[in-house]
Design a protein around this motif. Structure first.
Motif, PDB file in Angstrom:
ATOM      1  N   ARG A 160       4.811  22.663  -2.102  1.00 64.09           N
ATOM      2  CA  ARG A 160       4.071  21.721  -1.238  1.00 64.09           C
ATOM      3  C   ARG A 160       2.624  22.201  -1.152  1.00 64.09           C
ATOM      4  N   LEU A 161       1.818  21.729  -2.086  1.00 64.08           N
ATOM      5  CA  LEU A 161       0.421  22.135  -2.168  1.00 64.08           C
ATOM      6  C   LEU A 161      -0.521  21.136  -1.513  1.00 64.08           C
ATOM      7  N   ASP A 162      -0.041  19.925  -1.298  1.00 67.61           N
ATOM      8  CA  ASP A 162      -0.885  18.836  -0.784  1.00 67.61           C
ATOM      9  C   ASP A 162      -0.553  18.584   0.680  1.00 67.61           C
ATOM     10  N   HIS A 163      -1.600  18.345   1.463  1.00 65.90           N
ATOM     11  CA  HIS A 163      -1.415  18.315   2.913  1.00 65.90           C
ATOM     12  C   HIS A 163      -2.268  17.230   3.562  1.00 65.90           C
ATOM     13  N   GLN A 164      -1.838  16.837   4.747  1.00 65.73           N
ATOM     14  CA  GLN A 164      -2.630  16.002   5.644  1.00 65.73           C
ATOM     15  C   GLN A 164      -2.543  16.645   7.025  1.00 65.73           C
ATOM     16  N   TRP A 165      -3.673  17.104   7.515  1.00 64.43           N
ATOM     17  CA  TRP A 165      -3.756  17.734   8.837  1.00 64.43           C
ATOM     18  C   TRP A 165      -4.616  16.875   9.755  1.00 64.43           C
ATOM     19  N   ALA A 166      -4.243  16.819  11.013  1.00 68.77           N
ATOM     20  CA  ALA A 166      -4.988  16.009  11.976  1.00 68.77           C
ATOM     21  C   ALA A 166      -5.273  16.823  13.235  1.00 68.77           C
ATOM     22  N   THR A 167      -6.458  16.613  13.806  1.00 70.37           N
ATOM     23  CA  THR A 167      -6.711  17.176  15.129  1.00 70.37           C
ATOM     24  C   THR A 167      -5.827  16.451  16.133  1.00 70.37           C
ATOM     25  N   ALA A 168      -5.723  17.001  17.316  1.00 70.53           N
ATOM     26  CA  ALA A 168      -4.725  16.536  18.285  1.00 70.53           C
ATOM     27  C   ALA A 168      -4.817  15.042  18.567  1.00 70.53           C
ATOM     28  N   GLU A 169      -6.050  14.526  18.733  1.00 73.35           N
ATOM     29  CA  GLU A 169      -6.205  13.115  19.056  1.00 73.35           C
ATOM     30  C   GLU A 169      -5.679  12.223  17.927  1.00 73.35           C
ATOM     31  N   VAL A 170      -5.983  12.607  16.711  1.00 69.81           N
ATOM     32  CA  VAL A 170      -5.560  11.819  15.558  1.00 69.81           C
ATOM     33  C   VAL A 170      -4.057  11.970  15.329  1.00 69.81           C
ATOM     34  N   ALA A 171      -3.540  13.167  15.498  1.00 67.49           N
ATOM     35  CA  ALA A 171      -2.102  13.393  15.331  1.00 67.49           C
ATOM     36  C   ALA A 171      -1.300  12.547  16.307  1.00 67.49           C
ATOM     37  N   GLY A 172      -1.845  12.336  17.494  1.00 65.11           N
ATOM     38  CA  GLY A 172      -1.153  11.524  18.482  1.00 65.11           C
ATOM     39  C   GLY A 172      -0.999  10.073  18.081  1.00 65.11           C
ATOM     40  N   ALA A 173      -1.838   9.636  17.130  1.00 63.56           N
ATOM     41  CA  ALA A 173      -1.771   8.254  16.660  1.00 63.56           C
ATOM     42  C   ALA A 173      -0.927   8.108  15.399  1.00 63.56           C
ATOM     43  N   ALA A 174      -0.434   9.220  14.856  1.00 65.56           N
ATOM     44  CA  ALA A 174       0.355   9.174  13.626  1.00 65.56           C
ATOM     45  C   ALA A 174       1.754   8.650  13.914  1.00 65.56           C
ATOM     46  N   LYS A 175       2.196   7.671  13.133  1.00 65.52           N
ATOM     47  CA  LYS A 175       3.484   7.021  13.364  1.00 65.52           C
ATOM     48  C   LYS A 175       4.519   7.306  12.279  1.00 65.52           C
ATOM     49  N   ALA A 176       4.074   7.627  11.086  1.00 64.93           N
ATOM     50  CA  ALA A 176       5.002   7.887   9.987  1.00 64.93           C
ATOM     51  C   ALA A 176       4.276   8.628   8.888  1.00 64.93           C
ATOM     52  N   HIS A 177       5.050   9.390   8.114  1.00 62.04           N
ATOM     53  CA  HIS A 177       4.479  10.159   7.003  1.00 62.04           C
ATOM     54  C   HIS A 177       5.493  10.164   5.869  1.00 62.04           C
ATOM     55  N   ARG A 178       4.981  10.046   4.640  1.00 56.41           N
ATOM     56  CA  ARG A 178       5.889   9.983   3.495  1.00 56.41           C
ATOM     57  C   ARG A 178       5.282  10.683   2.292  1.00 56.41           C
ATOM     58  N   VAL A 179       6.131  11.387   1.545  1.00 54.36           N
ATOM     59  CA  VAL A 179       5.775  11.960   0.251  1.00 54.36           C
ATOM     60  C   VAL A 179       6.456  11.115  -0.822  1.00 54.36           C
ATOM     61  N   PHE A 180       5.690  10.634  -1.797  1.00 57.27           N
ATOM     62  CA  PHE A 180       6.213   9.696  -2.798  1.00 57.27           C
ATOM     63  C   PHE A 180       6.664  10.453  -4.041  1.00 57.27           C
ATOM     64  N   LYS A 181       7.782  11.128  -3.917  1.00 58.78           N
ATOM     65  CA  LYS A 181       8.308  11.969  -4.983  1.00 58.78           C
ATOM     66  C   LYS A 181       8.561  11.184  -6.265  1.00 58.78           C
ATOM     67  N   ASP A 182       8.978   9.933  -6.150  1.00 57.83           N
ATOM     68  CA  ASP A 182       9.311   9.132  -7.332  1.00 57.83           C
ATOM     69  C   ASP A 182       8.121   8.956  -8.270  1.00 57.83           C
ATOM     70  N   CYS A 183       6.904   9.087  -7.747  1.00 56.22           N
ATOM     71  CA  CYS A 183       5.721   8.904  -8.590  1.00 56.22           C
ATOM     72  C   CYS A 183       5.626   9.960  -9.687  1.00 56.22           C
ATOM     73  N   ARG A 184       6.325  11.084  -9.494  1.00 57.88           N
ATOM     74  CA  ARG A 184       6.297  12.134 -10.519  1.00 57.88           C
ATOM     75  C   ARG A 184       7.015  11.689 -11.793  1.00 57.88           C
ATOM     76  N   ASP A 185       7.802  10.623 -11.682  1.00 62.62           N
ATOM     77  CA  ASP A 185       8.547  10.105 -12.833  1.00 62.62           C
ATOM     78  C   ASP A 185       7.884   8.891 -13.469  1.00 62.62           C
ATOM     79  N   TRP A 186       6.743   8.470 -12.947  1.00 64.89           N
ATOM     80  CA  TRP A 186       6.071   7.304 -13.504  1.00 64.89           C
ATOM     81  C   TRP A 186       5.432   7.650 -14.846  1.00 64.89           C
ATOM     82  N   LEU A 187       5.000   6.642 -15.570  1.00 69.29           N
ATOM     83  CA  LEU A 187       4.407   6.824 -16.890  1.00 69.29           C
ATOM     84  C   LEU A 187       3.126   7.650 -16.794  1.00 69.29           C
TER      85      LEU A 187
END
Length: 260
Positions: free
Chosen positions: A219-246
């Motif tokens: 897990r080398l890629d990240h999204q970090w948020a300060t407290a105010e922004v983190a409080g507005a976060a509703k969902a997070h997803r890693v798109f693993k399937d993209c590693r199999d795309w052309l």
């Protein structure tokens, strides 16, 4: 608002999978790292044709490079030289709501985790130290995204024991990243939504004959948020399937949805 981040490993070479991702996942903003294109060569019209009218670039010929493309208005903010050699590894903008969005590509650091033997490793640690100095003075709501090239937790790599001496998971790098997180109110959104000990990877080497079967990821890629922004976060997803795309990147995109 949905904000995605992706080390694309040459944007011009991977336009078909970029288009697929944008059409299927419908982010409002996409932050790219390792674009490998100077600004005059970046395919800005390609993104505008897909509705991403706002394009902010910090490119470099053949190497590095970061970009932010957006459906919503963004205001160019800064290009910080945390590498101290003018490499194109950061670009920042402000969103309409005042939130600051920082897109960063931390150096990989070479192969040997010793700054005396391998100057690239020292440059990586110094890069993070400069980020810490910036973060310590930061006083506005901020989202920091990108390829940090560090997998901090034991469950962020396929084998903690086997990778302890491998650049990206060494104790000294993890300690540096922990200091960066502690320098402000940063919330690691990936682990906020997928807590340890669940394994989460965003990168798999091209060297593996079958990346999915061996699943030797980090897990080398990240999204970090300060407290105010983190409080507005509703969902997070890693798109693993993209590693199999052309013609895939060795990294996959990640995206957070915010209520703002």
């Amino acid at each position: 608002m949905k904000i995605a981040s992706w080390n694309i490993n040459s944007v011009r070479f991977r336009l078909p999978i970029v288009e697929r991702f944008l059409r299927e996942m419908e982010p409002d903003i996409l932050c790219l790292q390792e674009t490998k294109a100077q600004d005059s060569e970046f395919p800005a019209q390609f993104f505008r044709d897909l509705g991403f009218e706002h394009v902010v670039l910090h490119g470099q010929r053949m190497h590095h490079g970061v970009a932010i493309v957006s459906r919503v208005p963004i205001v160019e903010d800064d290009r910080l030289d945390w590498q101290a050699n003018k490499e194109a590894r950061h670009v920042g903008v402000r969103l309409p709501n005042g939130v600051r969005l920082e897109n960063v590509y931390v150096p990989a650091g070479g192969d040997i985790p010793d700054r005396e033997v391998n100057p690239k490793f020292g440059q990586k640690l110094d890069f993070v130290d400069r980020m810490i100095a910036w973060s310590d003075k930061l006083d506005v709501p901020t989202l920091l995204v990108g390829d940090f090239n560090i997998a901090p937790l034991e469950c962020d790599v396929w084998s903690h024991k086997q990778l302890l001496d491998v650049v990206s998971h060494t104790p000294i790098e993890v300690e540096a990243l922990n200091r960066l997180q502690g320098s402000n109110s940063w919330v690691d959104l990936g682990r906020h939504f997928q807590p340890p000990p669940e394994p989460v990877f965003t990168w798999w080497s091209y060297r593996a004959k079958d990346w999915a079967a061996s699943n030797r990821g980090r897990r080398l890629d990240h999204q970090w948020a300060t407290a105010e922004v983190a409080g507005a976060a509703k969902a997070h997803r890693v798109f693993k399937d993209c590693r199999d795309w052309l013609k895939p990147s060795d990294h996959v995109p990640l995206m957070t949805e915010f209520d703002f």
